[in-house]
Every structure is written in C-alpha cells, then in structure tokens.
Design a protein around this motif. Structure first.
Motif, mmCIF file in Angstrom:
data_model
loop_
_atom_site.group_PDB
_atom_site.id
_atom_site.type_symbol
_atom_site.label_atom_id
_atom_site.label_comp_id
_atom_site.label_asym_id
_atom_site.label_seq_id
_atom_site.Cartn_x
_atom_site.Cartn_y
_atom_site.Cartn_z
ATOM 1 N N SER A 128 0.848 -1.215 -0.010
ATOM 2 C CA SER A 128 0.043 -0.168 -0.034
ATOM 3 C C SER A 128 0.758 1.302 -0.005
ATOM 4 C CB SER A 128 -0.829 0.011 1.258
ATOM 5 O OG SER A 128 -1.705 1.168 1.105
ATOM 6 N N GLY A 129 0.604 2.102 -1.103
ATOM 7 C CA GLY A 129 1.332 3.533 -1.091
ATOM 8 C C GLY A 129 2.744 3.237 -1.617
ATOM 9 N N GLN A 130 2.747 2.354 -2.294
ATOM 10 C CA GLN A 130 4.291 1.883 -2.992
ATOM 11 C C GLN A 130 4.170 2.467 -4.429
ATOM 12 O OE1 GLN A 130 5.818 -2.270 -4.323
ATOM 13 N NE2 GLN A 130 7.371 -1.461 -3.007
ATOM 14 N N TRP A 131 4.815 3.799 -4.675
ATOM 15 C CA TRP A 131 4.651 4.381 -5.873
ATOM 16 C C TRP A 131 5.980 3.803 -7.109
ATOM 17 C CZ3 TRP A 131 -0.081 4.913 -5.900
ATOM 18 C CH2 TRP A 131 -0.769 5.477 -4.972
ATOM 19 N N PHE A 132 5.925 4.572 -8.211
ATOM 20 C CA PHE A 132 6.947 4.169 -9.139
ATOM 21 C C PHE A 132 8.438 4.045 -8.622
ATOM 22 C CE2 PHE A 132 4.406 4.906 -13.085
ATOM 23 C CZ PHE A 132 3.154 4.114 -12.456
ATOM 24 N N VAL A 186 1.233 18.070 -5.031
ATOM 25 C CA VAL A 186 0.708 17.613 -5.988
ATOM 26 C C VAL A 186 -0.897 17.314 -5.996
ATOM 27 C CG1 VAL A 186 0.885 15.850 -8.033
ATOM 28 C CG2 VAL A 186 2.779 16.804 -6.718
ATOM 29 N N PHE A 187 -1.292 16.903 -4.875
ATOM 30 C CA PHE A 187 -2.688 16.491 -4.561
ATOM 31 C C PHE A 187 -3.354 17.415 -3.479
ATOM 32 C CE2 PHE A 187 -0.643 12.676 -6.536
ATOM 33 C CZ PHE A 187 -1.415 12.452 -7.438
ATOM 34 N N TYR A 188 -4.487 17.459 -3.390
ATOM 35 C CA TYR A 188 -5.137 18.079 -2.273
ATOM 36 C C TYR A 188 -4.988 17.646 -0.869
ATOM 37 C CZ TYR A 188 -9.342 19.417 0.539
ATOM 38 O OH TYR A 188 -10.218 19.863 1.516
ATOM 39 N N GLN A 189 -4.491 18.503 -0.190
ATOM 40 C CA GLN A 189 -4.013 18.210 1.193
ATOM 41 C C GLN A 189 -2.706 17.090 1.177
ATOM 42 O OE1 GLN A 189 -7.423 17.321 3.550
ATOM 43 N NE2 GLN A 189 -7.902 19.286 4.069
ATOM 44 N N ASP A 190 -2.163 17.267 0.171
ATOM 45 C CA ASP A 190 -0.979 16.249 0.070
ATOM 46 C C ASP A 190 0.109 16.531 0.869
ATOM 47 O OD1 ASP A 190 0.467 14.063 -0.831
ATOM 48 O OD2 ASP A 190 1.238 15.288 -2.652
ATOM 49 N N SER A 191 0.899 15.618 1.368
ATOM 50 C CA SER A 191 2.160 15.905 2.290
ATOM 51 C C SER A 191 3.207 14.978 1.803
ATOM 52 C CB SER A 191 1.728 15.901 3.676
ATOM 53 O OG SER A 191 1.549 14.594 4.060
ATOM 54 N N LYS A 192 4.595 15.162 2.235
ATOM 55 C CA LYS A 192 5.589 14.142 2.099
ATOM 56 C C LYS A 192 5.408 12.918 2.971
ATOM 57 C CE LYS A 192 10.619 13.950 2.258
ATOM 58 N NZ LYS A 192 11.876 14.745 2.643
ATOM 59 N N HIS A 193 5.630 11.912 2.156
ATOM 60 C CA HIS A 193 5.522 10.365 3.099
ATOM 61 C C HIS A 193 6.661 10.160 4.048
ATOM 62 C CE1 HIS A 193 1.643 10.145 0.429
ATOM 63 N NE2 HIS A 193 2.793 10.545 -0.571
ATOM 64 N N ASP A 194 6.945 10.805 5.006
ATOM 65 C CA ASP A 194 8.031 10.301 5.692
ATOM 66 C C ASP A 194 7.977 9.131 6.218
ATOM 67 O OD1 ASP A 194 9.791 12.802 5.635
ATOM 68 O OD2 ASP A 194 8.406 13.952 6.710
ATOM 69 N N ALA A 195 6.898 8.834 6.835
ATOM 70 C CA ALA A 195 6.605 7.263 7.619
ATOM 71 C C ALA A 195 7.071 6.174 6.543
ATOM 72 C CB ALA A 195 5.391 7.359 8.091
ATOM 73 N N GLN A 196 6.350 6.456 5.207
ATOM 74 C CA GLN A 196 6.500 5.404 4.224
ATOM 75 C C GLN A 196 8.020 5.386 3.972
ATOM 76 O OE1 GLN A 196 3.925 3.868 3.274
ATOM 77 N NE2 GLN A 196 3.944 3.037 1.247
ATOM 78 N N ILE A 197 8.741 6.659 3.688
ATOM 79 C CA ILE A 197 9.912 6.533 3.062
ATOM 80 C C ILE A 197 10.935 5.595 4.370
ATOM 81 C CG2 ILE A 197 11.889 7.911 3.015
ATOM 82 C CD1 ILE A 197 10.076 9.952 1.811
ATOM 83 N N ILE A 237 15.708 11.346 10.346
ATOM 84 C CA ILE A 237 14.303 11.027 10.549
ATOM 85 C C ILE A 237 13.719 9.707 9.550
ATOM 86 C CG2 ILE A 237 11.852 11.915 10.108
ATOM 87 C CD1 ILE A 237 13.126 14.598 10.551
ATOM 88 N N HIS A 238 14.371 9.658 8.467
ATOM 89 C CA HIS A 238 13.793 8.401 7.873
ATOM 90 C C HIS A 238 14.599 7.003 8.284
ATOM 91 C CE1 HIS A 238 13.068 11.289 4.476
ATOM 92 N NE2 HIS A 238 11.902 11.224 5.320
ATOM 93 N N ARG A 239 15.353 7.105 9.383
ATOM 94 C CA ARG A 239 16.144 6.127 10.106
ATOM 95 C C ARG A 239 15.171 5.523 11.255
ATOM 96 N NH1 ARG A 239 17.652 6.825 5.674
ATOM 97 N NH2 ARG A 239 19.762 6.654 4.980
ATOM 98 N N SER A 240 14.294 6.195 11.593
ATOM 99 C CA SER A 240 13.654 5.905 12.687
ATOM 100 C C SER A 240 11.952 6.148 12.711
ATOM 101 C CB SER A 240 13.983 7.080 13.911
ATOM 102 O OG SER A 240 12.728 7.045 15.073
#
Length: 318
Positions: free
Chosen positions: A76-80, A118-129, A145-148
């Motif tokens: 889920s949420g895995q983009w290109f 890019v999208f309505y109410q869009d934000s960077k996906h720090d948790a996914q990263i 941040i992306h190591r924790s």
C-alpha cells in the motif's frame, strides 16, 4: 554551566533510553514491509510471477488464482520510485522469474513519496520512506528521521504499538502468498450509503493539481516505468501493466484528462518494449458492489479472487 549541562544530561538520559526502547519494540511489531522482504529473500528461488504496485494490487489481485509460484509483493502506497528500486535490488536473485504484473492506480503517475503539493492536502510521506529504509533496506537519502519509525511516523506508530501490545490485534494481514487481507469484505463499512458517500472525496484526493511539479513527477514516473520495462527486457521477463477495476461511481466522476494521460503513458511504454503488454479494467462492468471495499479497491477475499481469475484467463490463456 557544568552543573547545568549535568542536570540536562541527567534528565535527558531517561527520555533517550525510553525512546530507544520504544523504537526497538516498534520494530518487533509485524508489518507488510518486513513480510514482503521475507518473501523476496526466502521464497525468491521459486517465484515465477510477481505482482507489484500499490494498494490496488496489494489488496486487489489474489496470487492463488494465478499459475503456481505467484507472489503478491505489492505494498500500500508503493509508488514508481520504490517499485523500480525493489526490482533493481531483487530481480537478479529471482532465477525463475518470468512474469511481472504491475497494478497501476489512477493517481499513480503523479505520486512520489518524496514530493508534496501535487494533490489536495498532500504531504511528504516520511513514514513510508522510513519503512522502506528500516524494513526493506532501500533508501534514497541520509535523513536521520527516515532511520527512525518513531521520529517519522509519530502518532501513527503509537497507535500501531498500542494495537499490537495492548489490544493484541493484527498489524499485518498478509497471507502466505502476500495478498493483504486488510480489505476483506467482512471489514467493509456495512452502511452502503457511508462508503458510497466517501467516493467523491476519494476522487478529489486522487486528482492531481495542474502545476509544474505535477507535470515533472508525471514525466519522471514515465521514465521509471521505462526503466522497469528495460530491466525486465534485459532479463527475458514479461511485464504486464494492469489497470484494476474501479466502482461505477468512481470511474464516472474522475478527471477525464488525467485518465487519458494515464492511458497515454502506459501505451507509450507498451509500444516501445516488446516484452510489455497493457490490460485495462478501469471501467469493467463485470464487478459488483461486494467486489469493492471502496471506490477504487477490491475486497481481498471476493473482488481480488474474481480479478485474479480474470487475469489468469487474459494473461495466461496460452
């Protein structure tokens, strides 16, 4: 000053130890990222067909309906960006891989985990990263941040911790072949009016804004898809670009311009590479209400089975 620093350290140390302990306990909670990595590394020697993509594939294509040794590796949420990175990392350790089915969502060409606005109410996906970095060892930066999980996910990880350790509920719903059953029919909103009323907002959230960033990401994602096609071509792997079905209210109200640009990008890739084929089920009327969990996701135990059987007939009919 020394006394002040000593006092600060004295009070900070317990908090630091508490944070480390919480991070450690979080990493022991089952999650689909770790499980999909397990499938790739422990079952890779027998995988012949793999399913990749985001939630429309992770919940919506049942690998048990397809030929033997098919695994669903979509998340889920895995983009290109991460579809490409995952394949680059593992494709040479999959000796029997012959087919890849890539499930593509309506909004996918405009999505990137590292971008916002890019999208309505869009934000960077720090948790996914962070999840990719921690659990799949795939990273594009050195941001601490992306190591924790604690620093990147905040409230989300607290809820996950509570769900696992206090409520003793499932935090990972994948079966042995990788299909995620989080969207089983039994989990669907029973009030039909509620899930239907949620579709217009879903469409709004999936419609890209008309700005330069959206166009840049669209072009970047087309190139990422070409890179995946080449990766497969060079190894004799067939790539099937599949657009899963959506509910009637969803496909009747999406932005037609965005939809046509999605089709255009997929045709461009399929026309260039002889190992690539495209299959469009976006407006397929064979699917009924119980086949859908919401406007653009199939139910994992009903719709995904129907879709898997259709794909078996269409792709593997020979």
């Amino acid at each position: 000053m020394k006394k002040f620093l000593k006092t600060v350290c004295l009070f900070s140390l317990p908090l630091l130890l508490l944070g480390i302990g919480f991070e450690y306990s979080l990493r022991r909670v089952p999650n689909p990222f770790r499980f999909k990595r397990y499938l790739l590394e422990e079952k890779g020697g027998q995988i012949k067909t793999m399913i990749i993509g985001s939630s429309v594939a992770g919940y919506g294509i049942d690998p048990s309906c397809l030929p033997d040794s098919t695994y669903n590796l979509a998340i889920s949420g895995q983009w290109f960006r991460y579809n490409e990175a995952q394949l680059e990392k593992y494709i040479d350790s999959l000796p029997h891989l012959k087919n890849i089915i890539w499930g593509i969502a309506y909004q996918a060409f405009w999505e990137d985990e590292y971008e916002s606005g890019v999208f309505y109410q869009d934000s960077k996906h720090d948790a996914q990263i962070a999840y990719y970095s921690i659990y799949m060892d795939i990273s594009f930066d050195r941001n601490l941040i992306h190591r924790s999980e604690l620093l990147s996910a905040g409230k989300i990880c607290v809820e996950k911790w509570s769900k696992h350790y206090l409520q003793h509920e499932k935090t990972m719903c994948c079966d042995s072949l990788g299909l995620d059953h989080k969207y089983d029919l039994s989990e669907k909103e029973e009030d039909e009016k509620k899930w239907l009323n949620a579709i217009p907002r879903s469409i709004k959230m999936h419609t890209a804004l008309d700005n330069e960033k959206a166009e840049r990401i669209y072009q970047q994602n087309i190139q990422r898809m070409h890179a995946v096609a080449k990766l497969c071509h060079d190894r004799g792997v067939k790539l099937y670009l599949v657009i899963p079905p959506t509910y009637k209210m969803y496909y009747e109200n999406v932005d037609e311009g965005q939809l046509q640009r999605m089709f255009l990008a997929i045709r461009e890739v399929a026309d260039k590479w002889d190992n690539v084929s495209a299959y469009d089920y976006f407006k397929d009327n064979r699917f009924v209400a119980d086949d859908f969990y919401d406007g653009n996701h199939l139910t994992s135990d009903v719709g995904a089975v129907k879709f898997g059987n259709i794909l078996r007939e269409d792709i593997f009919k020979e």
